[in-house]
Design a protein around this motif. Structure first.
Motif, PDB file in Angstrom:
ATOM      1  N   LYS A 151     -35.276 -29.277   2.022  1.00  0.00           N
ATOM      2  CA  LYS A 151     -35.402 -30.521   2.783  1.00  0.00           C
ATOM      3  C   LYS A 151     -34.697 -30.258   4.102  1.00  0.00           C
ATOM      4  O   LYS A 151     -33.521 -29.900   4.120  1.00  0.00           O
ATOM      5  CB  LYS A 151     -34.735 -31.685   2.061  1.00  0.00           C
ATOM      6  N   ILE A 152     -35.453 -30.386   5.198  1.00  0.00           N
ATOM      7  CA  ILE A 152     -34.917 -30.135   6.536  1.00  0.00           C
ATOM      8  C   ILE A 152     -34.947 -31.440   7.320  1.00  0.00           C
ATOM      9  O   ILE A 152     -36.008 -32.043   7.496  1.00  0.00           O
ATOM     10  CB  ILE A 152     -35.763 -29.082   7.293  1.00  0.00           C
ATOM     11  N   THR A 153     -33.780 -31.859   7.801  1.00  0.00           N
ATOM     12  CA  THR A 153     -33.661 -33.060   8.623  1.00  0.00           C
ATOM     13  C   THR A 153     -33.244 -32.619  10.023  1.00  0.00           C
ATOM     14  O   THR A 153     -32.482 -31.658  10.163  1.00  0.00           O
ATOM     15  CB  THR A 153     -32.595 -34.007   8.042  1.00  0.00           C
ATOM     16  N   PRO A 212     -24.818 -28.629   9.048  1.00  0.00           N
ATOM     17  CA  PRO A 212     -25.138 -27.876   7.834  1.00  0.00           C
ATOM     18  C   PRO A 212     -25.820 -28.736   6.770  1.00  0.00           C
ATOM     19  O   PRO A 212     -26.727 -28.289   6.073  1.00  0.00           O
ATOM     20  CB  PRO A 212     -23.777 -27.374   7.364  1.00  0.00           C
ATOM     21  N   SER A 213     -25.433 -30.015   6.665  1.00  0.00           N
ATOM     22  CA  SER A 213     -26.012 -30.913   5.641  1.00  0.00           C
ATOM     23  C   SER A 213     -27.468 -31.260   5.926  1.00  0.00           C
ATOM     24  O   SER A 213     -28.141 -31.837   5.061  1.00  0.00           O
ATOM     25  CB  SER A 213     -25.183 -32.181   5.535  1.00  0.00           C
ATOM     26  N   ASP A 214     -27.975 -30.913   7.107  1.00  0.00           N
ATOM     27  CA  ASP A 214     -29.382 -31.192   7.429  1.00  0.00           C
ATOM     28  C   ASP A 214     -30.339 -30.212   6.751  1.00  0.00           C
ATOM     29  O   ASP A 214     -31.557 -30.398   6.808  1.00  0.00           O
ATOM     30  CB  ASP A 214     -29.617 -31.151   8.943  1.00  0.00           C
ATOM     31  N   ILE A 215     -29.805 -29.160   6.120  1.00  0.00           N
ATOM     32  CA  ILE A 215     -30.640 -28.201   5.407  1.00  0.00           C
ATOM     33  C   ILE A 215     -30.191 -28.198   3.948  1.00  0.00           C
ATOM     34  O   ILE A 215     -29.053 -27.825   3.654  1.00  0.00           O
ATOM     35  CB  ILE A 215     -30.542 -26.787   5.991  1.00  0.00           C
ATOM     36  N   ALA A 216     -31.066 -28.662   3.055  1.00  0.00           N
ATOM     37  CA  ALA A 216     -30.742 -28.708   1.630  1.00  0.00           C
ATOM     38  C   ALA A 216     -31.774 -27.905   0.844  1.00  0.00           C
ATOM     39  O   ALA A 216     -32.977 -28.102   1.005  1.00  0.00           O
ATOM     40  CB  ALA A 216     -30.727 -30.160   1.135  1.00  0.00           C
ATOM     41  N   ILE A 217     -31.294 -26.983   0.010  1.00  0.00           N
ATOM     42  CA  ILE A 217     -32.184 -26.227  -0.868  1.00  0.00           C
ATOM     43  C   ILE A 217     -32.437 -27.049  -2.111  1.00  0.00           C
ATOM     44  O   ILE A 217     -31.498 -27.458  -2.796  1.00  0.00           O
ATOM     45  CB  ILE A 217     -31.567 -24.847  -1.221  1.00  0.00           C
TER      46      ILE A 217
END
Length: 191
Positions: free
Chosen positions: A164-166, A183-188
């Motif tokens: 999930k990319i924000t 960093p929290s804008d990219i979640a695996i």
């Protein structure tokens, strides 16, 4: 005037818009060579390019007077001097809008958006500007550009993982992209 209305005016127009910051100022400095930030209202969003760091953080309420210009395809608002950027109070929380990877385009430029997709090309160096990788949810490949400033660890991002990319909906030359802010804008999510 609304940001959506400002976006319809010819380049060179001087406009005043108000909105809520969606990014910290300077988060894109390695590729934009400025201390700019994302600004969004109820209608649309835009990148504000500033030479001096206005120390903006997300949710700051900001009023900007500037000239509409284009930078590598991206519509930007350029204040003549730092006094044309006025920060006052806290704006409403801006929720990112979910889009299909193939739907990130001119309509989402300047907005806070997110996609859920599979990595199709692992992160590669685009230094000194940053790094980029490609994701696709089946509707078309999308570039994710990561600048140096947010110090985002990309080492776990491999082909085949669902993420999930924000970030800020942007454009560079002929392609559209999402630029994460933290960093929290990219979640695996899975692999």
């Amino acid at each position: 005037m609304s940001i959506a209305h400002a976006r319809t005016l010819p380049l060179g127009s001087v406009v005043t818009v108000s909105g809520t910051a969606t990014t910290p100022s300077g988060w894109l400095e390695s590729s934009s060579f400025d201390k700019g930030f994302g600004l969004q209202d109820h209608s649309a969003g835009i990148y504000v390019s500033t030479a001096v760091d206005p120390n903006i953080v997300p949710r700051d309420r900001v009023r900007v007077t500037g000239q509409l210009r284009e930078s590598y395809g991206l519509l930007i608002l350029v204040p003549a001097d730092p006094t044309q950027v006025k920060v006052g109070g806290t704006g409403p929380a801006i929720r990112p809008v979910r889009l299909a990877t193939g739907a990130v385009g001119e309509a989402s430029e300047g907005r806070l958006v997110y996609v859920v997709a599979t990595i199709t090309q692992a992160p590669a160096s685009d230094l000194p500007y940053g790094y980029k990788f490609l994701v696709d949810d089946g509707t078309g490949e999308l570039t994710i550009f990561v600048s140096i400033q947010p110090d985002i660890d990309l080492s776990q991002l491999t082909v085949g993982k669902t993420v999930k990319i924000t970030g800020f909906g942007s454009q560079f030359d002929t392609h559209y992209e999402i630029i994460p802010r933290f960093p929290s804008d990219i979640a695996i999510l899975a692999s």
